[in-house]
Scaffold this motif. Structure first.
Motif, PDB file in Angstrom:
ATOM      1  N   ALA A 151      -3.474  35.106 -16.807  1.00 42.26           N
ATOM      2  CA  ALA A 151      -2.266  35.907 -17.038  1.00 42.26           C
ATOM      3  C   ALA A 151      -1.839  35.802 -18.492  1.00 42.26           C
ATOM      4  CB  ALA A 151      -1.148  35.430 -16.116  1.00 42.26           C
ATOM      5  N   GLY A 169       1.980  31.494 -19.096  1.00 43.78           N
ATOM      6  CA  GLY A 169       1.478  32.163 -17.908  1.00 43.78           C
ATOM      7  C   GLY A 169       1.750  31.318 -16.677  1.00 43.78           C
ATOM      8  N   ARG A 173      -4.930  37.464 -20.839  1.00 43.60           N
ATOM      9  CA  ARG A 173      -5.140  38.904 -20.715  1.00 43.60           C
ATOM     10  C   ARG A 173      -3.946  39.722 -21.193  1.00 43.60           C
ATOM     11  NH1 ARG A 173      -8.821  41.449 -16.060  1.00 43.60           N
ATOM     12  NH2 ARG A 173     -10.718  40.277 -16.510  1.00 43.60           N
ATOM     13  N   TYR A 174      -2.743  39.153 -21.083  1.00 43.05           N
ATOM     14  CA  TYR A 174      -1.550  39.940 -21.393  1.00 43.05           C
ATOM     15  C   TYR A 174      -0.785  39.402 -22.595  1.00 43.05           C
ATOM     16  CZ  TYR A 174      -2.876  42.090 -17.050  1.00 43.05           C
ATOM     17  OH  TYR A 174      -3.591  42.740 -16.077  1.00 43.05           O
ATOM     18  N   LEU A 228       2.493  40.467 -12.282  1.00 39.91           N
ATOM     19  CA  LEU A 228       1.375  40.915 -11.467  1.00 39.91           C
ATOM     20  C   LEU A 228       1.500  40.352 -10.061  1.00 39.91           C
ATOM     21  CD1 LEU A 228      -1.332  40.036 -14.117  1.00 39.91           C
ATOM     22  CD2 LEU A 228      -0.583  42.340 -13.575  1.00 39.91           C
ATOM     23  N   THR A 274       7.254  34.452 -24.764  1.00 41.31           N
ATOM     24  CA  THR A 274       7.109  35.449 -23.707  1.00 41.31           C
ATOM     25  C   THR A 274       6.395  34.848 -22.501  1.00 41.31           C
ATOM     26  OG1 THR A 274       5.047  36.216 -24.726  1.00 41.31           O
ATOM     27  CG2 THR A 274       7.085  37.398 -25.307  1.00 41.31           C
ATOM     28  N   SER A 307       0.700  36.524 -23.677  1.00 35.25           N
ATOM     29  CA  SER A 307       1.990  35.844 -23.559  1.00 35.25           C
ATOM     30  C   SER A 307       1.911  34.417 -24.071  1.00 35.25           C
ATOM     31  CB  SER A 307       2.446  35.804 -22.091  1.00 35.25           C
ATOM     32  OG  SER A 307       2.574  37.092 -21.569  1.00 35.25           O
ATOM     33  N   ARG A 365       6.700  39.740 -20.295  1.00 36.42           N
ATOM     34  CA  ARG A 365       5.640  40.642 -20.719  1.00 36.42           C
ATOM     35  C   ARG A 365       5.060  41.448 -19.547  1.00 36.42           C
ATOM     36  NH1 ARG A 365       2.602  40.086 -25.262  1.00 36.42           N
ATOM     37  NH2 ARG A 365       4.637  39.572 -26.138  1.00 36.42           N
ATOM     38  N   GLN A 366       4.766  40.762 -18.440  1.00 38.26           N
ATOM     39  CA  GLN A 366       4.081  41.436 -17.338  1.00 38.26           C
ATOM     40  C   GLN A 366       4.284  40.639 -16.056  1.00 38.26           C
ATOM     41  OE1 GLN A 366       1.995  44.255 -17.723  1.00 38.26           O
ATOM     42  NE2 GLN A 366       1.717  44.365 -15.523  1.00 38.26           N
ATOM     43  N   THR A 424       4.149  35.859 -18.715  1.00 41.59           N
ATOM     44  CA  THR A 424       3.504  36.726 -17.745  1.00 41.59           C
ATOM     45  C   THR A 424       3.337  35.943 -16.450  1.00 41.59           C
ATOM     46  OG1 THR A 424       2.312  38.072 -19.359  1.00 41.59           O
ATOM     47  CG2 THR A 424       1.393  37.982 -17.160  1.00 41.59           C
ATOM     48  N   LEU A 426      -7.469  42.337 -11.684  1.00 42.74           N
ATOM     49  CA  LEU A 426      -6.354  42.309 -12.631  1.00 42.74           C
ATOM     50  C   LEU A 426      -6.314  41.047 -13.484  1.00 42.74           C
ATOM     51  CD1 LEU A 426      -3.516  43.730 -10.341  1.00 42.74           C
ATOM     52  CD2 LEU A 426      -4.848  44.953 -12.067  1.00 42.74           C
ATOM     53  N   LEU A 427      -6.893  39.961 -12.967  1.00 38.21           N
ATOM     54  CA  LEU A 427      -6.807  38.692 -13.687  1.00 38.21           C
ATOM     55  C   LEU A 427      -8.164  38.140 -14.118  1.00 38.21           C
ATOM     56  CD1 LEU A 427      -4.137  36.879 -11.470  1.00 38.21           C
ATOM     57  CD2 LEU A 427      -3.827  37.620 -13.845  1.00 38.21           C
TER      58      LEU A 427
END
Length: 418
Positions: free
Chosen positions: A336, A345, A339-340, A299, A269, A342, A296-297, A271, A310-311
């Motif tokens: 990234a 990043g 935090r999310y 930003l 995955t 993956s 996944r995300q 991000t 956010l990061l």
């Protein structure tokens, strides 16, 4: 076979619309082995179009027009072609039936019906997107005037699905083409590596540069598909071998159409954390079917506050080195990923311009970082020569990010400079 293109439309002459049709048709003609000798643009004026047509028919066996087939009064291509060829316009039953199917219960005016009238003896081409059919009208001496609609969304499927196969049959040959796509390789460098291949007649090998990428089109012509493929395959392999790991795919659309399937195959995955690209990287990834399984995300941390909120990019780091820095890009990629949750990043931070640059951080400077949680790679995209514009800088940065991810997944070196 000599050919030429006449693009019809005042909007093209005024610069309101970019003439992409000519490029699409030119590539198709090249694939058919035709020699394109002329291309011109003429406005919606019957007298000037007639002048262009008469001159073209004196020079070329195939004349391809784009535009001017619609229902309005300034759509005069068909009427002008018919007059030049001395052919009356006749109602084409299949085209009329498709026109009625397209409108369904809606009323159909006389201006719409005129689209179903074609020069006598024409071969109609189905428009699966719009209302105006294309056609090929016979000219003296075995020539053809092929009329195609102007909107690319209508022209492209008609050109590739109907016109090219029909013309290939008429030439008595089978045409097979392959496109070898590369990134971060200049056209001049590629041409040097392929010089002996580009000098060959069959298959033909041609290099093209577009939007920061370079691709090689290989086209073979033979009596049948197996013979054409037999000619094509060894040359395709030679091109890929000589261009090495700069090749990111053969007969693929773009970098994202390679990266997303690779992530799917590996069960991994991604991000993304973007600043100057403003979500363009995420957009390109999610343009690919199946991206929801691996993306996944995304930003867009444009402001420093967003990078921190956010990061978790430290405020003191931003104050010390600035947002456009290798340290911040690395932190964006690593955070990234962490935090999310993956596998990968990506962090991008730069100056897309046209303002905001300094002597130490010029417009066009972009830092792109990629992390897998164990290692973080950094690529610096530096401005070279003249500034190419905001859109080009952002597009190029997103492409570099995709190329870095491709190379890392395949175990290839991830260059530090761009």
């Amino acid at each position: 076979m000599k050919a030429e293109i006449i693009a019809v439309g005042t909007e093209l002459l005024l610069g309101h619309t970019v003439n992409t049709d000519a490029a699409h048709v030119a590539r198709a003609l090249s694939g058919l082995g035709a020699d394109l000798h002329h291309a011109c643009v003429v406005g919606d004026n019957a007298a000037r179009l007639e002048e262009c047509l008469r001159a073209a028919l004196q020079r070329s066996a195939w004349v391809i027009t784009t535009g001017g087939l619609g229902p309005t009064n300034d759509d005069l291509t068909k009427e002008t072609v018919a007059r030049v060829l001395g052919l009356p316009l006749e109602e084409d039953a299949d085209s009329l039936r498709r026109l009625r199917e397209y409108f369904g219960d809606r009323p159909v005016g006389e201006n719409q019906y005129k689209q179903a009238w074609l020069p006598r003896g024409s071969r109609a081409f189905v428009n699966r997107v719009g209302t105006a059919p294309g056609c090929a009208a016979p000219a003296a001496g075995g020539g053809l005037v092929i009329m195609l609609p102007g909107p690319p969304s209508e022209l492209l499927p008609m050109l590739h699905d109907e016109v090219v196969p029909w013309l290939a049959q008429r030439t008595g040959a089978c045409i097979r083409s392959s496109m070898v796509r590369t990134f971060a390789l200049g056209e001049g460098d590629a041409e040097l590596r392929l010089r002996d291949l580009t000098a060959a007649a069959n298959p033909t090998v041609a290099t093209y540069a577009t939007d920061g990428e370079m691709f090689v089109r290989i086209t073979a012509k033979a009596a049948g598909p197996q013979e054409a493929e037999a000619l094509l395959a060894p040359v395709r392999e030679a091109v890929c071998r000589r261009l090495g790991d700069r090749v990111y795919g053969v007969d693929v659309d773009d970098l994202e159409s390679v990266v997303v399937p690779l992530l799917l195959q590996r069960g991994e995955t991604l991000t993304t954390a973007e600043s100057c690209t403003g979500g363009l990287l995420a957009k390109r990834i999610t343009d690919v079917a199946g991206a929801s399984a691996v993306f996944r995300q995304g930003l867009v941390t444009y402001a420093n506050e967003a990078k921190t909120c956010l990061l978790g990019v430290p405020e003191d780091l931003l104050a010390r080195v600035g947002a456009v820095s290798p340290e911040v890009a690395r932190c964006m990629a690593e955070q990234a990923l962490r935090r999310y949750g993956s596998t990968w990043g990506i962090g991008i931070s730069g100056i897309a311009g046209p303002g905001g640059g300094t002597d130490t951080k010029p417009v066009g400077l972009v830092h792109i970082a990629l992390s897998d949680g164990q290692r973080t790679w950094l690529r610096v995209m530096r401005p070279h020569g003249r500034y190419m514009g905001r859109a080009w800088t952002r597009q190029r940065a997103a492409s570099h990010a995709l190329d870095m991810l491709r190379r890392a997944m395949l175990g290839l070196p991830v260059e530090m400079e761009a």
